[in-house]
Design an enzyme around this catalytic site. Structure first.
Site: not given
Length: 286
Positions: A136, A167
């Site tokens: 994201h 991440n």
């Protein structure tokens, strides 16, 4: 009879003069006091030096030059999407304490962007067996305040191929830090996205050829109490476990590397000052 009328008019005139004189004496002091009260205010308004005001939202970067971009406005963020590389150029959003109230659960349902033609819309199939996370840019954790914001945070136009360790590790730590800073500052303007160096890029996905970024950036602005400050971060798209200070850069440096003009709505002198900052101590958690 004429003399009596004239005498009567003269006496009436004397009475009017006496009444006017009395009124003047009675009102002189309040009028003078009112004028005295007004004068300093007028003088202050004339001599007070105006300071540059930050009007509107300084969130969105300036339009990109010689780079494909499609601006997509979502409930919780805005993205500049690059159809050539199949990833965003940047994603921008405002984070406030109100948006940190968790009203929705994380969906974990990644979706092709409905605003793109089906032939061009990246899907989760493009990430299968790639060894890369669906990372994201605007975090799902910043969008739990509304069901639509949560759903749209999983559109693939908000996603980049990202190293798994990054991440789930250092990148996530900065996301968590931004939420803590928001509680302190009241509002943050955040822009992040991929960095593509001048080299041949790796791609994933048989169908859409999604470009894998060499690095990622994030720039953050606070305008709290008329004392704006900013900071930038650059993360290589690699595994690592380092303190946040290792990734700190000025916004100026991030602009130089990415070619993106951040926070152009700020007054020029304010923009110049805050974009040169790179002091993590200004963002302490105390």
């Amino acid at each position: 009879m004429a003399k009596r009328k004239s005498s009567k008019k003269q006496s009436q005139g004397v009475i009017y003069l006496i009444v006017l004189a009395c009124l003047a004496l009675i009102c002189r002091e309040p009028i003078a006091r009112a004028l005295q009260d007004k004068l300093p205010v007028i003088k202050e308004r004339i001599t007070q030096k105006a300071t540059p005001a930050i009007t509107g939202s300084p969130l969105l970067p300036a339009p990109l030059k010689n780079v494909p971009e499609q601006i997509l406005h979502r409930k919780g963020y805005t993205t500049s999407y690059n159809r050539e590389h199949k990833i965003p150029n940047w994603v921008a959003w405002e984070l406030t304490p109100e948006k940190l109230i968790e009203r929705e659960s994380r969906t974990d349902k990644f979706l092709p962007d409905p605003d793109l033609p089906e032939s061009q819309a990246v899907t989760t199939d493009d990430y299968k067996r790639s060894g890369m996370d669906r990372g994201h840019m605007c975090p799902a954790g910043d969008n739990r305040w509304h069901w639509k914001a949560m759903q749209e945070s999983f559109y693939m136009t908000n996603i980049c191929p990202q190293n798994h360790n990054l991440n789930r590790g250092d990148w996530k730590e900065l996301e968590d830090a931004c939420r803590l800073w928001t509680k302190k500052e009241g509002k943050l303007y955040i822009v992040c996205g991929p960095i593509l160096y001048r080299q041949k890029h790796r791609t994933i996905g048989r169908k859409h050829k999604v470009t894998v970024p060499e690095a990622f950036f994030k720039v953050i602005l606070s305008t709290r109490n008329g004392h704006p400050k900013a900071i930038g971060f650059i993360f290589k798209n690699l595994s690592g476990n380092h303190p946040l200070k290792n990734y700190v850069n000025s916004v100026d440096e991030v602009e130089r590397i990415t070619g993106i003009d951040f926070f152009p709505a700020l007054p020029d002198d304010v923009e110049k000052k805050v974009e040169a900052m790179q002091d993590l101590n200004l963002w302490s958690f105390r």
